[in-house]
Design a protein around this motif. Sequence first.
Motif, PDB file in Angstrom:
ATOM      1  N   ILE A 265     -11.216  80.830  33.471  1.00 12.43           N
ATOM      2  CA  ILE A 265     -12.450  81.516  33.051  1.00 12.43           C
ATOM      3  C   ILE A 265     -12.205  83.025  32.934  1.00 12.43           C
ATOM      4  N   ILE A 266     -11.478  83.595  33.894  1.00 15.34           N
ATOM      5  CA  ILE A 266     -11.155  85.030  33.816  1.00 15.34           C
ATOM      6  C   ILE A 266     -10.337  85.310  32.561  1.00 15.34           C
ATOM      7  N   SER A 267      -9.350  84.444  32.267  1.00 18.90           N
ATOM      8  CA  SER A 267      -8.518  84.655  31.074  1.00 18.90           C
ATOM      9  C   SER A 267      -9.352  84.549  29.805  1.00 18.90           C
ATOM     10  N   VAL A 268     -10.325  83.641  29.791  1.00 17.16           N
ATOM     11  CA  VAL A 268     -11.204  83.497  28.618  1.00 17.16           C
ATOM     12  C   VAL A 268     -12.055  84.750  28.443  1.00 17.16           C
ATOM     13  N   LEU A 269     -12.687  85.201  29.514  1.00 16.79           N
ATOM     14  CA  LEU A 269     -13.590  86.359  29.417  1.00 16.79           C
ATOM     15  C   LEU A 269     -12.835  87.627  29.014  1.00 16.79           C
ATOM     16  N   VAL A 270     -11.721  87.890  29.672  1.00 18.67           N
ATOM     17  CA  VAL A 270     -10.971  89.113  29.369  1.00 18.67           C
ATOM     18  C   VAL A 270     -10.296  89.000  27.993  1.00 18.67           C
ATOM     19  N   GLY A 271      -9.687  87.848  27.722  1.00 18.98           N
ATOM     20  CA  GLY A 271      -8.960  87.679  26.468  1.00 18.98           C
ATOM     21  C   GLY A 271      -9.848  87.585  25.246  1.00 18.98           C
ATOM     22  N   SER A 272     -11.079  87.120  25.406  1.00 21.61           N
ATOM     23  CA  SER A 272     -12.003  86.976  24.269  1.00 21.61           C
ATOM     24  C   SER A 272     -12.767  88.244  23.952  1.00 21.61           C
ATOM     25  N   LEU A 273     -12.818  89.177  24.881  1.00 20.76           N
ATOM     26  CA  LEU A 273     -13.639  90.375  24.689  1.00 20.76           C
ATOM     27  C   LEU A 273     -13.247  91.185  23.448  1.00 20.76           C
ATOM     28  N   PRO A 274     -11.959  91.502  23.246  1.00 24.02           N
ATOM     29  CA  PRO A 274     -11.627  92.302  22.046  1.00 24.02           C
ATOM     30  C   PRO A 274     -12.044  91.616  20.738  1.00 24.02           C
ATOM     31  N   GLY A 275     -11.752  90.328  20.593  1.00 24.18           N
ATOM     32  CA  GLY A 275     -12.120  89.613  19.372  1.00 24.18           C
ATOM     33  C   GLY A 275     -13.621  89.537  19.190  1.00 24.18           C
ATOM     34  N   SER A 276     -14.351  89.328  20.282  1.00 20.13           N
ATOM     35  CA  SER A 276     -15.818  89.264  20.214  1.00 20.13           C
ATOM     36  C   SER A 276     -16.399  90.579  19.716  1.00 20.13           C
ATOM     37  N   ILE A 277     -15.845  91.680  20.188  1.00 19.34           N
ATOM     38  CA  ILE A 277     -16.315  93.006  19.759  1.00 19.34           C
ATOM     39  C   ILE A 277     -15.959  93.248  18.294  1.00 19.34           C
ATOM     40  N   ILE A 278     -14.713  92.932  17.923  1.00 24.94           N
ATOM     41  CA  ILE A 278     -14.253  93.182  16.546  1.00 24.94           C
ATOM     42  C   ILE A 278     -15.096  92.408  15.536  1.00 24.94           C
ATOM     43  N   TYR A 279     -15.331  91.105  15.792  1.00 28.83           N
ATOM     44  CA  TYR A 279     -16.111  90.307  14.846  1.00 28.83           C
ATOM     45  C   TYR A 279     -17.563  90.785  14.765  1.00 28.83           C
ATOM     46  N   ALA A 280     -18.125  91.154  15.924  1.00 28.40           N
ATOM     47  CA  ALA A 280     -19.508  91.652  15.922  1.00 28.40           C
ATOM     48  C   ALA A 280     -19.594  92.960  15.145  1.00 28.40           C
ATOM     49  N   LEU A 281     -18.619  93.866  15.326  1.00 28.38           N
ATOM     50  CA  LEU A 281     -18.610  95.110  14.576  1.00 28.38           C
ATOM     51  C   LEU A 281     -18.417  94.868  13.100  1.00 28.38           C
ATOM     52  N   LEU A 282     -17.559  93.904  12.766  1.00 27.62           N
ATOM     53  CA  LEU A 282     -17.323  93.554  11.360  1.00 27.62           C
ATOM     54  C   LEU A 282     -18.622  93.094  10.707  1.00 27.62           C
ATOM     55  N   GLY A 283     -19.332  92.186  11.389  1.00 30.86           N
ATOM     56  CA  GLY A 283     -20.609  91.703  10.860  1.00 30.86           C
ATOM     57  C   GLY A 283     -21.627  92.810  10.716  1.00 30.86           C
ATOM     58  N   ALA A 284     -21.698  93.691  11.716  1.00 27.21           N
ATOM     59  CA  ALA A 284     -22.650  94.810  11.654  1.00 27.21           C
ATOM     60  C   ALA A 284     -22.285  95.749  10.511  1.00 27.21           C
ATOM     61  N   GLY A 285     -20.991  95.927  10.274  1.00 27.86           N
ATOM     62  CA  GLY A 285     -20.532  96.785   9.176  1.00 27.86           C
ATOM     63  C   GLY A 285     -20.881  96.198   7.823  1.00 27.86           C
ATOM     64  N   ILE A 286     -20.797  94.871   7.691  1.00 30.61           N
ATOM     65  CA  ILE A 286     -21.139  94.215   6.429  1.00 30.61           C
ATOM     66  C   ILE A 286     -22.621  94.432   6.102  1.00 30.61           C
ATOM     67  N   VAL A 287     -23.464  94.361   7.127  1.00 36.96           N
ATOM     68  CA  VAL A 287     -24.903  94.546   6.915  1.00 36.96           C
ATOM     69  C   VAL A 287     -25.186  95.967   6.394  1.00 36.96           C
ATOM     70  N   ARG A 288     -24.429  96.947   6.890  1.00 33.60           N
ATOM     71  CA  ARG A 288     -24.679  98.349   6.504  1.00 33.60           C
ATOM     72  C   ARG A 288     -24.199  98.648   5.086  1.00 33.60           C
ATOM     73  N   LEU A 289     -23.321  97.805   4.543  1.00 36.05           N
ATOM     74  CA  LEU A 289     -22.778  98.072   3.197  1.00 36.05           C
ATOM     75  C   LEU A 289     -23.860  98.010   2.130  1.00 36.05           C
TER      76      LEU A 289
END
Length: 197
Positions: free
Chosen positions: A173-197
């Motif tokens: 669970i620790i490996s999932v939470l720590v390892g997934s955080l960067p990808g979760s942030i990147i995809y969320a930022l990508l989606g938010a960036g698409i909306v602003r276009l």
Amino acid sequence: MADPQHARPRRTIPQTLARVVRAPLTWQILLLVALGIAVKYWLGSRTDAARTIGSTGALAPLITVTLQCVTSMTPVGSSLIPTLNGMLFPLLAAIGLNMTSGLVTGVVLYYFWRRRERDLHIQKRLDSLPPWARRFARHDLLSLIIMRMLPWAGANVSTFLAGTNQVPLRVHIISVLVGSLPGSIIYALLGAGIVRL
């Protein structure tokens, strides 16, 4: 010299194929692939998917988590849904939904591979790999975190190693939470960036 009476008979290709076809794991994987393809087809393009999920109102977070879990468990995989979360929800909520999906998927697949280990003796097969290949099958916390951060199959390989090596659930669970955080942030930022276009 080996005793011919105790020699193991070699399977022919048709016998091996028949055994693979009868194996429950084969049908489980085929079902997951079919489900992943069906979800991707149903969602369509990014704008169609955003419209479809956005129209569900208050159920949208539950739907995106469920769809992300389904596609993440399949070999089909998809970065569409974590990106959609960034398009449909506030940034922190999108990151939280991506993390939730990753955690649920990671725990379900962890138990799936633990059970498969008892059926298929995967660890014994991994131990028979050459030493250079075994170096990549490490299952300590740091290795699992780094593996999970790799694009595409990294998360599934990390969960596979954790489950087949019966790593304690809390470590996984620790490996999932720590390892997934960067990808979760990147995809969320990508989606938010698409909306602003």
